[in-house]
Design a protein around this motif. Structure first.
Motif, PDB file in Angstrom:
ATOM      1  N   SER A 172      -6.203  22.165   1.211  1.00  0.00           N
ATOM      2  CA  SER A 172      -6.786  21.012   0.427  1.00  0.00           C
ATOM      3  C   SER A 172      -6.019  20.367   0.002  1.00  0.00           C
ATOM      4  CB  SER A 172      -7.747  20.772  -0.688  1.00  0.00           C
ATOM      5  OG  SER A 172      -9.155  21.752  -0.136  1.00  0.00           O
ATOM      6  N   LEU A 173      -6.269  19.179  -0.091  1.00  0.00           N
ATOM      7  CA  LEU A 173      -5.160  17.812  -0.515  1.00  0.00           C
ATOM      8  C   LEU A 173      -5.887  16.446  -0.817  1.00  0.00           C
ATOM      9  CD1 LEU A 173      -2.092  17.999   1.750  1.00  0.00           C
ATOM     10  CD2 LEU A 173      -2.255  18.859  -0.774  1.00  0.00           C
ATOM     11  N   ARG A 174      -5.234  15.891  -1.396  1.00  0.00           N
ATOM     12  CA  ARG A 174      -5.658  14.722  -2.686  1.00  0.00           C
ATOM     13  C   ARG A 174      -5.029  13.583  -2.578  1.00  0.00           C
ATOM     14  NH1 ARG A 174      -7.526  12.339  -7.385  1.00  0.00           N
ATOM     15  NH2 ARG A 174      -9.528  10.973  -7.061  1.00  0.00           N
ATOM     16  N   LEU A 175      -5.618  12.929  -0.970  1.00  0.00           N
ATOM     17  CA  LEU A 175      -4.535  11.677  -1.043  1.00  0.00           C
ATOM     18  C   LEU A 175      -4.413  10.346  -1.846  1.00  0.00           C
ATOM     19  CD1 LEU A 175      -3.191  11.690   2.541  1.00  0.00           C
ATOM     20  CD2 LEU A 175      -2.229  13.613   1.110  1.00  0.00           C
ATOM     21  N   SER A 176      -3.730  10.022  -2.162  1.00  0.00           N
ATOM     22  CA  SER A 176      -3.906   8.551  -3.098  1.00  0.00           C
ATOM     23  C   SER A 176      -3.221   7.477  -1.896  1.00  0.00           C
ATOM     24  CB  SER A 176      -3.662   8.484  -4.592  1.00  0.00           C
ATOM     25  OG  SER A 176      -3.999   9.252  -4.790  1.00  0.00           O
ATOM     26  N   CYS A 177      -3.913   5.965  -2.366  1.00  0.00           N
ATOM     27  CA  CYS A 177      -3.218   4.491  -1.885  1.00  0.00           C
ATOM     28  C   CYS A 177      -3.249   4.180  -2.937  1.00  0.00           C
ATOM     29  CB  CYS A 177      -3.508   4.995  -0.712  1.00  0.00           C
ATOM     30  SG  CYS A 177      -3.211   2.898  -0.157  1.00  0.00           S
ATOM     31  N   ALA A 178      -2.067   3.336  -3.281  1.00  0.00           N
ATOM     32  CA  ALA A 178      -2.456   2.448  -5.005  1.00  0.00           C
ATOM     33  C   ALA A 178      -1.992   0.932  -4.360  1.00  0.00           C
ATOM     34  CB  ALA A 178      -1.260   2.880  -5.777  1.00  0.00           C
ATOM     35  N   ALA A 179      -2.533  -0.406  -4.353  1.00  0.00           N
ATOM     36  CA  ALA A 179      -2.596  -1.081  -3.771  1.00  0.00           C
ATOM     37  C   ALA A 179      -2.200  -2.207  -4.815  1.00  0.00           C
ATOM     38  CB  ALA A 179      -4.043  -1.562  -3.016  1.00  0.00           C
ATOM     39  N   SER A 180      -1.151  -3.204  -4.137  1.00  0.00           N
ATOM     40  CA  SER A 180      -0.766  -4.238  -4.974  1.00  0.00           C
ATOM     41  C   SER A 180      -0.711  -5.726  -3.628  1.00  0.00           C
ATOM     42  CB  SER A 180       0.255  -4.055  -5.729  1.00  0.00           C
ATOM     43  OG  SER A 180       1.795  -3.606  -5.353  1.00  0.00           O
ATOM     44  N   GLY A 181      -0.828  -6.821  -4.801  1.00  0.00           N
ATOM     45  CA  GLY A 181      -0.719  -7.957  -4.257  1.00  0.00           C
ATOM     46  C   GLY A 181      -1.538  -8.627  -2.927  1.00  0.00           C
ATOM     47  N   PHE A 182      -2.867  -7.919  -3.706  1.00  0.00           N
ATOM     48  CA  PHE A 182      -3.201  -8.575  -3.055  1.00  0.00           C
ATOM     49  C   PHE A 182      -4.865  -7.851  -3.568  1.00  0.00           C
ATOM     50  CE2 PHE A 182      -6.082  -5.099  -0.446  1.00  0.00           C
ATOM     51  CZ  PHE A 182      -4.440  -4.106  -0.691  1.00  0.00           C
TER      52      PHE A 182
ATOM     53  N   GLY B 280      -0.097   0.640   4.911  1.00  0.00           N
ATOM     54  CA  GLY B 280       1.059   1.497   4.085  1.00  0.00           C
ATOM     55  C   GLY B 280       1.960   2.012   4.985  1.00  0.00           C
ATOM     56  N   GLN B 281       3.135   2.602   4.262  1.00  0.00           N
ATOM     57  CA  GLN B 281       4.188   3.698   5.044  1.00  0.00           C
ATOM     58  C   GLN B 281       3.698   4.878   5.381  1.00  0.00           C
ATOM     59  OE1 GLN B 281       6.815   2.567   6.289  1.00  0.00           O
ATOM     60  NE2 GLN B 281       5.306   0.298   5.687  1.00  0.00           N
ATOM     61  N   GLY B 282       2.532   5.599   5.182  1.00  0.00           N
ATOM     62  CA  GLY B 282       2.490   6.997   5.680  1.00  0.00           C
ATOM     63  C   GLY B 282       2.977   7.957   4.703  1.00  0.00           C
ATOM     64  N   THR B 283       2.019   9.381   4.759  1.00  0.00           N
ATOM     65  CA  THR B 283       2.115  10.272   4.030  1.00  0.00           C
ATOM     66  C   THR B 283       2.491  11.744   4.832  1.00  0.00           C
ATOM     67  OG1 THR B 283       2.365  11.890   1.738  1.00  0.00           O
ATOM     68  CG2 THR B 283      -0.091  10.593   2.635  1.00  0.00           C
ATOM     69  N   GLN B 284       3.506  12.209   4.800  1.00  0.00           N
ATOM     70  CA  GLN B 284       2.825  14.018   5.494  1.00  0.00           C
ATOM     71  C   GLN B 284       2.465  14.553   5.083  1.00  0.00           C
ATOM     72  OE1 GLN B 284       4.855  13.948   8.942  1.00  0.00           O
ATOM     73  NE2 GLN B 284       3.662  15.402   8.880  1.00  0.00           N
ATOM     74  N   VAL B 285       1.376  14.842   6.113  1.00  0.00           N
ATOM     75  CA  VAL B 285       0.745  16.124   5.925  1.00  0.00           C
ATOM     76  C   VAL B 285       0.985  16.612   6.802  1.00  0.00           C
ATOM     77  CG1 VAL B 285      -1.066  17.207   5.252  1.00  0.00           C
ATOM     78  CG2 VAL B 285      -1.170  14.822   4.039  1.00  0.00           C
ATOM     79  N   THR B 286       1.622  18.336   6.730  1.00  0.00           N
ATOM     80  CA  THR B 286       1.670  19.169   7.250  1.00  0.00           C
ATOM     81  C   THR B 286       1.104  20.599   6.798  1.00  0.00           C
ATOM     82  OG1 THR B 286       3.964  18.817   7.474  1.00  0.00           O
ATOM     83  CG2 THR B 286       3.921  21.222   8.162  1.00  0.00           C
ATOM     84  N   VAL B 287      -0.178  20.975   7.894  1.00  0.00           N
ATOM     85  CA  VAL B 287      -0.680  22.274   6.951  1.00  0.00           C
ATOM     86  C   VAL B 287       0.310  23.583   8.257  1.00  0.00           C
ATOM     87  CG1 VAL B 287      -3.466  23.120   7.513  1.00  0.00           C
ATOM     88  CG2 VAL B 287      -2.284  21.480   7.540  1.00  0.00           C
TER      89      VAL B 287
ATOM     90  N   LEU C 201       0.711  -1.355  -0.045  1.00  0.00           N
ATOM     91  CA  LEU C 201      -0.327   0.253  -0.147  1.00  0.00           C
ATOM     92  C   LEU C 201       0.585   0.933   0.160  1.00  0.00           C
ATOM     93  CD1 LEU C 201      -2.599  -1.067   2.809  1.00  0.00           C
ATOM     94  CD2 LEU C 201      -2.686  -0.627   0.147  1.00  0.00           C
ATOM     95  N   VAL C 202       0.475   2.193  -1.044  1.00  0.00           N
ATOM     96  CA  VAL C 202       1.771   3.243  -1.508  1.00  0.00           C
ATOM     97  C   VAL C 202       0.907   4.214  -1.351  1.00  0.00           C
ATOM     98  CG1 VAL C 202       3.767   3.774  -3.112  1.00  0.00           C
ATOM     99  CG2 VAL C 202       3.274   1.446  -2.527  1.00  0.00           C
ATOM    100  N   GLU C 203       1.113   4.895  -0.165  1.00  0.00           N
ATOM    101  CA  GLU C 203       0.310   6.427  -0.537  1.00  0.00           C
ATOM    102  C   GLU C 203       1.339   7.497  -0.908  1.00  0.00           C
ATOM    103  OE1 GLU C 203      -0.308   4.266   3.545  1.00  0.00           O
ATOM    104  OE2 GLU C 203       1.196   5.163   2.759  1.00  0.00           O
ATOM    105  N   SER C 204       0.957   8.424  -1.547  1.00  0.00           N
ATOM    106  CA  SER C 204       1.166   9.518  -1.897  1.00  0.00           C
ATOM    107  C   SER C 204       0.412  11.079  -2.207  1.00  0.00           C
ATOM    108  CB  SER C 204       1.655   9.363  -3.541  1.00  0.00           C
ATOM    109  OG  SER C 204       0.307   9.244  -4.078  1.00  0.00           O
ATOM    110  N   GLY C 205       0.353  11.745  -2.555  1.00  0.00           N
ATOM    111  CA  GLY C 205       0.119  13.128  -2.604  1.00  0.00           C
ATOM    112  C   GLY C 205       0.058  14.492  -1.248  1.00  0.00           C
ATOM    113  N   GLY C 206       1.055  13.453   0.115  1.00  0.00           N
ATOM    114  CA  GLY C 206       1.512  14.473   0.865  1.00  0.00           C
ATOM    115  C   GLY C 206       1.954  15.469   0.695  1.00  0.00           C
TER     116      GLY C 206
END
Length: 120
Positions: free
Chosen positions: A16-26, A111-118, A3-8
């Protein structure tokens, strides 16, 4: 399984922000998905969940009214749209897969997480 997060990133208050999480392997379409977050010095908390079919969602109080979860089972991706962001929303955001199609089941993959800083 991945599970790979992105968009942070860094966003100003009110933005506003839009995060994505791409899944693979299941088989992504069989699993409910959730977004959690963990702020500095805080425990990890649920933000929002979505059933495997996308037919219903469950918003936790933490960001209720300001987030929308969606998924594209054809792309094996789950999204988190966040609006009206506040400094207290600063956190690492994680996506996770449940054990089944319902978000009332436990969490199986993270997933490993993605940092969001406001911040201004």
């Amino acid at each position: 399984v991945q599970l790979v997060e992105s968009g942070g990133g860094l966003v100003q208050p009110g933005g506003s922000l839009r995060l994505s999480c791409a899944a693979s392997g299941f088989t992504f379409s069989n699993y409910a998905m959730s977004w959690h977050r963990q702020g500095p010095g805080k425990e990890r908390e649920l933000v929002v969940s979505i059933r495997s079919t996308g037919s219903s969602t469950n918003n936790a109080d933490s960001m209720k009214g300001r987030v929308t979860i969606s998924r594209d089972n054809a792309k094996n991706t789950v999204y988190l749209q966040m609006n009206s962001l506040k400094p207290e929303d600063t956190a690492v955001y994680y996506c996770s897969a449940h054990w089944g199609g319902s978000y009332y089941t436990g969490l199986k993959y993270w997933g490993q997480g993605t940092q969001v800083t406001v911040s201004s």
